[in-house]
Scaffold this motif. Structure first.
Motif, PDB file in Angstrom:
ATOM      1  N   ARG A  66       0.821  -1.208   0.000  1.00  0.00           N
ATOM      2  CA  ARG A  66       0.000   0.000   0.000  1.00  0.00           C
ATOM      3  C   ARG A  66       0.855   1.259   0.000  1.00  0.00           C
ATOM      4  O   ARG A  66       2.055   1.198   0.297  1.00  0.00           O
ATOM      5  N   PRO A  67       0.263   2.390  -0.375  1.00  0.00           N
ATOM      6  CA  PRO A  67       1.034   3.630  -0.416  1.00  0.00           C
ATOM      7  C   PRO A  67       1.717   3.922   0.929  1.00  0.00           C
ATOM      8  O   PRO A  67       1.087   3.866   1.982  1.00  0.00           O
ATOM      9  N   LYS A  68       2.988   4.273   0.868  1.00  0.00           N
ATOM     10  CA  LYS A  68       3.757   4.494   2.085  1.00  0.00           C
ATOM     11  C   LYS A  68       3.306   5.740   2.845  1.00  0.00           C
ATOM     12  O   LYS A  68       3.539   5.852   4.050  1.00  0.00           O
ATOM     13  N   THR A  69       2.671   6.659   2.168  1.00  0.00           N
ATOM     14  CA  THR A  69       2.231   7.886   2.841  1.00  0.00           C
ATOM     15  C   THR A  69       0.914   7.717   3.580  1.00  0.00           C
ATOM     16  O   THR A  69       0.488   8.630   4.301  1.00  0.00           O
ATOM     17  N   GLY A  70       0.266   6.560   3.422  1.00  0.00           N
ATOM     18  CA  GLY A  70      -1.026   6.347   4.067  1.00  0.00           C
ATOM     19  C   GLY A  70      -1.057   6.640   5.551  1.00  0.00           C
ATOM     20  O   GLY A  70      -1.969   7.330   6.041  1.00  0.00           O
ATOM     21  N   PRO A  71      -0.087   6.137   6.330  1.00  0.00           N
ATOM     22  CA  PRO A  71      -0.129   6.363   7.778  1.00  0.00           C
ATOM     23  C   PRO A  71      -0.067   7.835   8.188  1.00  0.00           C
ATOM     24  O   PRO A  71      -0.383   8.168   9.331  1.00  0.00           O
ATOM     25  N   PHE A  72       0.344   8.709   7.269  1.00  0.00           N
ATOM     26  CA  PHE A  72       0.455  10.123   7.608  1.00  0.00           C
ATOM     27  C   PHE A  72      -0.841  10.892   7.347  1.00  0.00           C
ATOM     28  O   PHE A  72      -0.953  12.058   7.723  1.00  0.00           O
ATOM     29  N   MET A  73      -1.816  10.242   6.725  1.00  0.00           N
ATOM     30  CA  MET A  73      -3.059  10.917   6.378  1.00  0.00           C
ATOM     31  C   MET A  73      -3.908  11.165   7.625  1.00  0.00           C
ATOM     32  O   MET A  73      -3.964  10.347   8.540  1.00  0.00           O
ATOM     33  N   SER A  74      -4.620  12.293   7.622  1.00  0.00           N
ATOM     34  CA  SER A  74      -5.415  12.646   8.797  1.00  0.00           C
ATOM     35  C   SER A  74      -6.625  11.745   8.985  1.00  0.00           C
ATOM     36  O   SER A  74      -7.224  11.723  10.067  1.00  0.00           O
ATOM     37  N   ASN A  75      -6.990  10.986   7.942  1.00  0.00           N
ATOM     38  CA  ASN A  75      -8.143  10.086   8.096  1.00  0.00           C
ATOM     39  C   ASN A  75      -7.844   8.886   8.979  1.00  0.00           C
ATOM     40  O   ASN A  75      -8.735   8.081   9.260  1.00  0.00           O
ATOM     41  N   ARG A  76      -6.619   8.751   9.442  1.00  0.00           N
ATOM     42  CA  ARG A  76      -6.273   7.682  10.390  1.00  0.00           C
ATOM     43  C   ARG A  76      -6.556   8.092  11.843  1.00  0.00           C
ATOM     44  O   ARG A  76      -6.363   7.301  12.751  1.00  0.00           O
ATOM     45  N   TYR A  77      -6.954   9.336  12.040  1.00  0.00           N
ATOM     46  CA  TYR A  77      -7.263   9.846  13.381  1.00  0.00           C
ATOM     47  C   TYR A  77      -6.128   9.568  14.371  1.00  0.00           C
ATOM     48  O   TYR A  77      -6.322   8.878  15.377  1.00  0.00           O
ATOM     49  N   PRO A  78      -4.948  10.093  14.121  1.00  0.00           N
ATOM     50  CA  PRO A  78      -3.793   9.787  14.966  1.00  0.00           C
ATOM     51  C   PRO A  78      -3.926  10.284  16.402  1.00  0.00           C
ATOM     52  O   PRO A  78      -3.186   9.823  17.282  1.00  0.00           O
ATOM     53  N   HIS A  79      -4.854  11.208  16.645  1.00  0.00           N
ATOM     54  CA  HIS A  79      -5.013  11.742  17.999  1.00  0.00           C
ATOM     55  C   HIS A  79      -5.730  10.771  18.928  1.00  0.00           C
ATOM     56  O   HIS A  79      -5.688  10.931  20.151  1.00  0.00           O
ATOM     57  N   LEU A  80      -6.378   9.737  18.378  1.00  0.00           N
ATOM     58  CA  LEU A  80      -7.127   8.804  19.215  1.00  0.00           C
ATOM     59  C   LEU A  80      -6.180   7.893  19.998  1.00  0.00           C
ATOM     60  O   LEU A  80      -5.165   7.437  19.474  1.00  0.00           O
ATOM     61  N   THR A  81      -6.558   7.625  21.232  1.00  0.00           N
ATOM     62  CA  THR A  81      -5.741   6.723  22.063  1.00  0.00           C
ATOM     63  C   THR A  81      -6.238   5.287  22.004  1.00  0.00           C
ATOM     64  O   THR A  81      -5.604   4.386  22.542  1.00  0.00           O
ATOM     65  N   VAL A  82      -7.377   5.038  21.335  1.00  0.00           N
ATOM     66  CA  VAL A  82      -7.934   3.692  21.259  1.00  0.00           C
ATOM     67  C   VAL A  82      -7.005   2.777  20.449  1.00  0.00           C
ATOM     68  O   VAL A  82      -6.362   3.215  19.481  1.00  0.00           O
ATOM     69  N   ASP A  83      -6.922   1.526  20.859  1.00  0.00           N
ATOM     70  CA  ASP A  83      -6.122   0.538  20.130  1.00  0.00           C
ATOM     71  C   ASP A  83      -6.814   0.208  18.811  1.00  0.00           C
ATOM     72  O   ASP A  83      -7.931  -0.288  18.791  1.00  0.00           O
ATOM     73  N   GLN A  84      -6.142   0.487  17.693  1.00  0.00           N
ATOM     74  CA  GLN A  84      -6.725   0.265  16.374  1.00  0.00           C
ATOM     75  C   GLN A  84      -6.152  -0.971  15.676  1.00  0.00           C
ATOM     76  O   GLN A  84      -6.419  -1.200  14.497  1.00  0.00           O
ATOM     77  N   SER A  85      -5.402  -1.770  16.395  1.00  0.00           N
ATOM     78  CA  SER A  85      -4.690  -2.879  15.758  1.00  0.00           C
ATOM     79  C   SER A  85      -5.621  -3.974  15.239  1.00  0.00           C
ATOM     80  O   SER A  85      -5.209  -4.776  14.392  1.00  0.00           O
TER      81      SER A  85
END
Length: 222
Positions: free
Chosen positions: A92-111
């Motif tokens: 997958r595109p390497k820049t994906g994890p940097f997108m704001s649609n991943r909601y990086p501010h959330l503390t919930v476990d997304q694994s």
């Protein structure tokens, strides 16, 4: 055309606005159609389960199911797509994890999200129906979808699912670029911000797809 003709801004704006409201001019033949059910999986559809839940997608389940059943009754292909863990996430595109649609501010476990790629229970595919596990937004990106459609003799794809302006819209654009006729469901696609629904439909209608309601799709595919 008169090469000396000069186009004025109001005229250009009027033409553009008419085009955003106008569907392409081609016929629909059900014998050449396949239904693409895009990402109607638990992460997007199961109420309250993840921060990626799209409530409008849940509300559309019954309508999408009626379209699926129509395709099945007419022995037309139904193909599902889901996000899941494929190739250790290296496809997958390497820049994906940097997108704001991943909601990086959330503390919930997304694994546990987007690992198995399970279609929502009310729309589960039949054993013989194809489920494509895709690594990015568009269903054609690094998947066998185009080969599958060619082998089925499909020239028209009907798109339903979520999200309208991401996976569904990207798939519509990719299908158009591959010379498929695209029918895009106006009330069987959903996005996470309802205010953006009509804007995406307008863009698709002008340049990529025929935009129809579920009722209109069923009427044309009788």
């Amino acid at each position: 055309m008169n090469q000396n003709q000069q186009f004025q801004e109001p005229e250009l704006l009027a033409m553009a606005r008419r085009a955003y409201e106008s569907n392409p001019l081609w016929d629909v033949s059900k014998e050449d159609c396949a239904l693409l059910v895009i990402d109607m999986q638990d992460e997007f559809v199961k109420p309250h389960w993840t921060p990626y839940w799209v409530p409008e997608a849940t509300r559309q389940v019954a309508r999408i199911k009626s379209v699926i059943e129509h395709f099945r009754a007419n022995k037309l292909p139904v193909i599902y797509t889901v996000f899941s863990k494929t190739h250790q996430y290296l496809d997958r595109p390497k820049t994906g994890p940097f997108m704001s649609n991943r909601y990086p501010h959330l503390t919930v476990d997304q694994s546990d999200y987007f690992v198995k790629g399970e279609v929502y229970e009310e729309l589960r595919p039949l054993p013989e129906e194809i489920v494509i596990h895709k690594p990015s937004y568009g269903a054609f990106f690094d998947t066998p979808l185009e080969t599958i459609l060619k082998n089925l003799g499909v020239t028209t794809v009907v798109i339903c699912g979520t999200l309208t302006n991401y996976c569904c819209g990207t798939t519509a654009r990719q299908a158009y670029e591959r010379s498929y006729r695209v029918i895009f469901g106006s009330d069987i696609t959903a996005t996470d911000d309802p205010e953006l629904q009509e804007a995406e439909l307008k863009v698709l209608r002008k340049g990529f797809a025929m935009v129809l309601s579920a009722a209109e799709i069923l009427h044309r595919l009788r």
